[in-house]
Enzyme design. Structure first.
Site, PDB file in Angstrom:
ATOM      1  N   LYS A  32      -1.192   7.456  -7.025  1.00  0.00           N
ATOM      2  CA  LYS A  32       0.013   6.625  -7.108  1.00  0.00           C
ATOM      3  C   LYS A  32      -0.260   5.265  -7.744  1.00  0.00           C
ATOM      4  O   LYS A  32       0.576   4.752  -8.487  1.00  0.00           O
ATOM      5  CB  LYS A  32       0.646   6.440  -5.730  1.00  0.00           C
ATOM      6  CG  LYS A  32      -0.160   5.590  -4.759  1.00  0.00           C
ATOM      7  CD  LYS A  32       0.552   5.432  -3.439  1.00  0.00           C
ATOM      8  CE  LYS A  32      -0.276   4.622  -2.460  1.00  0.00           C
ATOM      9  NZ  LYS A  32      -0.563   3.259  -2.935  1.00  0.00           N
ATOM     10  N   THR A  33      -1.438   4.676  -7.467  1.00  0.00           N
ATOM     11  CA  THR A  33      -1.751   3.376  -8.061  1.00  0.00           C
ATOM     12  C   THR A  33      -1.835   3.497  -9.575  1.00  0.00           C
ATOM     13  O   THR A  33      -1.373   2.624 -10.315  1.00  0.00           O
ATOM     14  CB  THR A  33      -3.080   2.825  -7.499  1.00  0.00           C
ATOM     15  OG1 THR A  33      -2.986   2.766  -6.079  1.00  0.00           O
ATOM     16  CG2 THR A  33      -3.364   1.435  -8.040  1.00  0.00           C
ATOM     17  N   ASP A 218       5.405  -0.406  -3.956  1.00  0.00           N
ATOM     18  CA  ASP A 218       4.336   0.500  -3.532  1.00  0.00           C
ATOM     19  C   ASP A 218       4.422   0.700  -2.016  1.00  0.00           C
ATOM     20  O   ASP A 218       4.935  -0.163  -1.301  1.00  0.00           O
ATOM     21  CB  ASP A 218       2.986  -0.116  -3.915  1.00  0.00           C
ATOM     22  CG  ASP A 218       1.825   0.828  -3.646  1.00  0.00           C
ATOM     23  OD1 ASP A 218       2.043   2.048  -3.567  1.00  0.00           O
ATOM     24  OD2 ASP A 218       0.691   0.326  -3.520  1.00  0.00           O
ATOM     25  N   GLU A 219       3.903   1.816  -1.523  1.00  0.00           N
ATOM     26  CA  GLU A 219       3.889   2.113  -0.078  1.00  0.00           C
ATOM     27  C   GLU A 219       5.288   1.955   0.530  1.00  0.00           C
ATOM     28  O   GLU A 219       5.468   1.352   1.588  1.00  0.00           O
ATOM     29  CB  GLU A 219       2.885   1.204   0.656  1.00  0.00           C
ATOM     30  CG  GLU A 219       1.464   1.265   0.134  1.00  0.00           C
ATOM     31  CD  GLU A 219       0.735   2.537   0.521  1.00  0.00           C
ATOM     32  OE1 GLU A 219       1.375   3.449   1.079  1.00  0.00           O
ATOM     33  OE2 GLU A 219      -0.476   2.611   0.252  1.00  0.00           O
ATOM     34  N   GLN A 249       3.010   9.780   5.381  1.00  0.00           N
ATOM     35  CA  GLN A 249       2.052   8.736   5.757  1.00  0.00           C
ATOM     36  C   GLN A 249       2.750   7.508   6.343  1.00  0.00           C
ATOM     37  O   GLN A 249       2.178   6.417   6.354  1.00  0.00           O
ATOM     38  CB  GLN A 249       1.206   8.337   4.540  1.00  0.00           C
ATOM     39  CG  GLN A 249       0.337   9.470   4.032  1.00  0.00           C
ATOM     40  CD  GLN A 249      -0.604   9.047   2.926  1.00  0.00           C
ATOM     41  OE1 GLN A 249      -1.576   8.342   3.152  1.00  0.00           O
ATOM     42  NE2 GLN A 249      -0.299   9.474   1.709  1.00  0.00           N
ATOM     43  N   ARG A 603      -8.358  11.559   4.768  1.00  0.00           N
ATOM     44  CA  ARG A 603      -9.320  10.516   4.363  1.00  0.00           C
ATOM     45  C   ARG A 603     -10.618  11.142   3.872  1.00  0.00           C
ATOM     46  O   ARG A 603     -11.430  10.478   3.228  1.00  0.00           O
ATOM     47  CB  ARG A 603      -9.665   9.593   5.548  1.00  0.00           C
ATOM     48  CG  ARG A 603      -8.530   8.774   6.166  1.00  0.00           C
ATOM     49  CD  ARG A 603      -7.689   8.048   5.162  1.00  0.00           C
ATOM     50  NE  ARG A 603      -6.543   8.863   4.771  1.00  0.00           N
ATOM     51  CZ  ARG A 603      -5.774   8.635   3.701  1.00  0.00           C
ATOM     52  NH1 ARG A 603      -6.096   7.635   2.884  1.00  0.00           N
ATOM     53  NH2 ARG A 603      -4.739   9.390   3.417  1.00  0.00           N
TER      54      ARG A 603
END
Length: 676
Positions: A32-33, A218-219, A249, A603
Site C-alpha cells: 500500500k505504501t 493512509d491506514e 486490520q 507479521r
C-alpha cells in the site's frame, strides 16, 4: 512513467484512478505504501498537479517521513511542496492560522498527558469528586472517546452505566474551560477544532478545498468519527479523495477507530470506486492461508483473500506447553536454535495480547543470554526530570500555563512550599486570574510564611529573564544557561543515592539539549520555544518506538501492526487471552479480537509458531486453560502439532503421529465457547 511497470494490475489501477472518490482495500503486505507514493508521483508528473495542491495524511510521523523520502527519490525537490503529514500535524497547522477565530490566543500550546490529568483532577475536586477514589485516567479516556465520537459525555440510564459516565459528564465542561483559560488544546482538539472552524466559517472550508484538490489517507481503517468529519469538510462528495486501508486490520476501537468508516465509505462518498490489493509480498502461502481461515469467520468485512506466488513455505507450528513458564522456555530454546543457524535476532518477534504476558519470556531469554527489547516501556519524555525541563519551557512560553507553573515553581527546591502555594492558588482562584499574575504580586497575598514572598519574587525574576533570553533564539544555549543558573543537574544528582541512577538522569537531561540542537538545525530561523513544544507534543504522541539491532522483539499485537519478522511466535493462544475476555470491565469485542489474531499471524514472513499453555497459575493455583477458538479454524494440511504435555514413553502410535487429530480432540474436549 516507467515506475508503473513495477506495479501489479490492481496497484496500477489504484495509482491512475485520480478523479473522484477511491477506496483502495490493501490487505496485509500488499504494497500500500508503494501505491500511495506512486500515486503522488503520478499526480505530479503525469497529471501536472501542483505539489501544494496534494495532501496525504497518515497516523505516524515515521510513516509520513518514509513516504516523503520515497517520493523525493522519484521526483526530487518537488516532493517538498506536498503536504505529507499526520492527521494531528495537519490539524495543528490549520489551528496555527485560524484558532483565534475560536477565541484562543494565536500562540496556543498542546497539552501533554500530564497536563491533561492535572486539569481533570482539578476539575474533579471542583465538582467535589475524590480524585483518589476515582481514576483520573479513566475519566480522561471517556472524555477523549467523547470528543472522537462527536458526542459529549452523558450519564447512561440507570443500571446501564457506572459512576465514571456521570463523572466524565460533570468534569467535561470544566476541563474544556480550563484548557481554554490556559491557552492550550489537547490532542483530540487538533482534529475536532479544525472541523468546528470549517463548519462555522464556510469561506474558510472553501479556501482549503480550493487549495487541496487531491487528498489521500493512509491506514483509513484507523480513522475515528472526528477524523471522518474533518475529511468530509475537506473533500466534497465528488472530490478527489483516495483512502487506503484494510478493514481486517482495524484493531484500535479502544481509542476511537471505527471500522464502519471503511465498510461504509460508499455511503459517505456514493460515487466511490473500489480497488482491491490481494497479492501479498511478505508471507508464505501457508501463513496467508492460515490467516485467511481465521479472518474469514468475521461476519462484517469486505470479502478478500490474500495470496502469494512465492510458494507454500513451512507448516504452521502449534505448540502446547504444560504451563506458561514451559511455554516461555520452549520459545527461548527455539530462538537459541534459530540464531545458532544464522537467523539474526532482530528478525525474530514474540507477540502477545497483553503487556502482562511478557515476564516469563523475558526471564527465559535472560537465562539463555539472548538480547531482547520490550516495545511499550516508559517513554523518554515521561521521565520526571525531562518533564520538569519541559515544564520550564512551557512556563517561559505561556504565562497562563498554571499546570506547568505549579510543577516547577519549587523545582529545584527554592523554599516555596505547599503552604505558600496553597495561599497563592487560593488568591488566584478568588481573583479569577492566572496564577502567574498572582505570583508577580505575592507580597500583597496575606498569610504567606516569612520570606516566602521574596523567594517567589526571585522565581518570577528568573522566568522573566529567560523569556527575554529565549526570545532571541539559540534554544539549546539558553537552556544550558537556565539549567546552570538553577543548578538543575546537581539537584538531580542529589535526589538519588545511587550514582548510577544519578548519572543516567544527567544523560537524559543532555538528551533534551541534543533534541533542541537537532530541532534548531532542522528548522533554522523558524525555531522557537513555542514551535519546539508543539512539535514535541505531536512527535511524542504519534511516534512509534524504533526497533533495536541484534535484539529479539517482545511486543503486543497492537504494537506489532505495521511491522514484520522472518520468525514470529504468537503466544498465549487461549480463550480469555486471544480472544481476550475484555479490558477494565468492558465486554469483549470478538470481531476485533479475530482481527488482532489476523494481524499477528500476518507479521510473519517465513515461519509462524502458535503456542499455548495447558495451565496457568492464578492466585497461586494452576488453572486449566481452554485452547483459543482460532486454532480450530486452521486447515489440517497446514498444521504441525507439538504437544509438550505428553512426552512419548516409547515408539509413537499412529494416533500420536496424527498431529491434527490430536489437536481436534483437545479442542473438542475443551469445548471452546461459540463466537456470537
Amino acid at each position: 512513467m516507467q515506475e508503473l511497470d513495477k506495479l501489479n494490475a490492481p496497484q496500477r489501477e489504484a495509482v491512475v484512478t485520480t478523479e473522484g472518490p477511491l477506496l483502495v482495500l490493501a490487505g496485509a503486505g500488499s504494497g500500500k505504501t508503494r501505491v500511495i507514493t506512486h500515486r503522488i508521483v503520478y499526480l505530479l508528473q503525469k497529471k501536472k498537479v501542483k505539489p501544494h495542491s496534494i495532501l496525504a495524511v497518515t497516523f505516524t510521523n515515521k510513516a509520513a517521513s518514509e513516504m516523503r523520502e520515497r517520493v523525493k527519490k522519484m521526483v526530487g525537490k518537488k516532493a517538498n511542496g506536498v503536504t505529507l503529514c499526520t492527521f494531528h500535524a495537519f490539524g495543528a497547522e490549520v489551528l496555527r492560522e485560524h484558532i483565534h477565530l475560536l477565541g484562543y490566543p494565536k500562540k496556543f500550546a498542546i497539552a501533554d498527558m500530564g497536563d491533561q490529568l492535572s486539569i481533570v483532577k482539578r476539575a474533579m475536586r471542583e465538582r467535589s469528586i475524590d480524585d483518589r477514589a476515582f481514576d483520573a485516567r479513566k475519566v480522561l479516556t471517556l472524555i477523549s472517546r467523547a470528543k472522537n465520537s462527536g458526542v459529549e459525555p452523558q450519564p447512561k440510564p440507570e443500571g446501564m452505566g457506572d459512576d465514571y459516565d456521570l463523572i466524565s459528564h460533570l468534569v467535561f465542561p470544566l476541563y474544556q474551560l480550563s484548557l481554554k483559560a490556559l491557552g492550550v488544546v489537547d490532542f483530540d482538539d487538533l482534529i475536532v477544532y479544525p472541523s468546528t472552524l470549517f463548519e462555522k466559517h464556510p469561506e474558510l472550508r472553501q479556501e482549503y478545498r480550493d487549495r487541496f484538490t487531491h487528498v489521500m489517507v493512509d491506514e483509513y481503517q484507523d480513522t475515528n468519527h472526528a477524523q471522518m468529519q474533518l475529511l468530509k469538510n475537506l473533500v466534497p462528495d465528488d472530490g478527489n479523495l483516495c483512502v487506503v486501508g484494510d478493514d481486517d486490520q482495524c484493531i484500535y476501537s479502544w481509542r476511537g477507530a471505527e471500522v464502519r468508516n471503511i465498510l461504509q465509505f460508499d455511503k459517505h462518498y456514493p460515487s466511490a470506486k473500489e480497488v482491491r490489493l490481494e497479492q501479498n509480498y511478505r508471507s508464505t502461502g501457508a501463513i496467508l492461508n492460515a490467516a485467511n481461515a481465521v479472518i474469514d469467520k468475521n461476519p462484517e468485512r469486505k470479502a478478500k483473500r490474500m495470496w502469494t506466488d512465492e510458494g507454500e513455505g513451512r507448516s504452521i507450528s502449534i505448540v502446547v506447553a504444560p504451563d506458561d513458564d514451559e511455554e516461555a522456555r520452549y520459545v527461548a530454546k527455539e530462538i537459541d536454535k534459530a540464531t545458532a543457524e544464522g537467523l539474526p535476532r532482530d528478525e525474530i518477534a514474540i507477540l502477545y495480547r497483553t503487556n502482562g504476558q511478557s515476564r516469563p519470556f523475558e526471564e527465559a531469554l535472560r537465562a539463555r543470554d539472548i538480547g531482547y527489547q520490550v516495545i511499550g516501556g516508559t517513554e523518554f519524555f515521561d521521565r520526571r526530570e525531562i518533564k520538569d525541563v519541559i515544564a520550564y519551557f512551557k512556563v517561559i512560553s505561556n504565562a497562563r500555563d498554571d499546570v506547568s507553573l505549579l510543577r516547577i515553581v519549587n523545582v529545584p527546591a527554592r523554599g516555596i512550599g505547599d503552604v505558600t502555594l496553597a495561599h497563592l492558588s487560593q488568591a488566584a482562584s478568588t481573583a479569577g486570574k492566572p496564577l502567574w499574575e498572582t505570583l508577580l504580586h505575592a507580597k500583597e497575598v496575606p498569610g504567606l510564611p516569612p520570606g516566602a514572598a521574596e523567594r517567589v519574587d526571585a522565581f518570577c525574576a528568573l522566568i522573566t529573564k529567560y523569556r527575554e533570553v529565549f526570545s532571541k533564539g539559540n534554544l539549546s544555549q539558553a537552556t544550558r544557561a537556565l539549567l546552570e543558573e538553577v543548578d538543575f543537574v546537581q539537584a538531580a544528582r542529589a535526589s538519588n543515592a545511587s550514582a548510577t541512577v544519578a548519572d543516567r538522569k544527567v544523560r537524559l537531561i543532555e538528551q533534551v539539549l541534543q533534541s533542541l540542537e537537532t530541532f534548531e538545525g532542522r528548522e533554522g530561523h523558524r525555531a522557537s520555544l513555542w514551535t519546539y513544544l508543539n512539535t514535541l507534543s505531536l512527535d511524542t504522541r504519534e511516534e512509534e518506538e524504533g526497533l533495536q539491532k541484534n535484539c529479539v522483539t517482545l511486543v503486543t499485537l497492537h504494537g506489532a501492526k505495521g511491522l514484520e519478522w522472518r520468525l514470529v511466535f504468537l503466544v498465549g493462544m487461549e480463550e480469555d487471552l486471544l480472544p481476550h475476555s475484555g479490558m477494565q470491565g468492558e465486554p469483549p469485542n470478538l470481531e476485533e479480537e479475530r482481527r488482532l489474531a489476523y494481524v499477528g499471524m500476518t507479521r510473519a514472513r517465513q515461519k509462524l509458531v502458535l503456542t499455548r499453555a495447558a495451565t496457568r497459575v492464578k492466585r497461586g493455583k494452576p488453572v486449566p486453560r481452554t485452547p483459543s477458538r482460532y486454532l480450530a479454524d486452521l486447515p489440517e494440511e497446514l498444521i504441525e502439532l507439538q504437544d509438550l504435555t505428553q512426552p512419548p514413553l516409547g515408539p509413537p502410535s499412529a494416533k500420536e503421529l496424527d498431529f491434527f487429530a490430536s489437536l481436534k480432540n483437545r479442542l473438542k474436549n475443551a469445548k471452546a465457547p461459540p463466537e456470537p
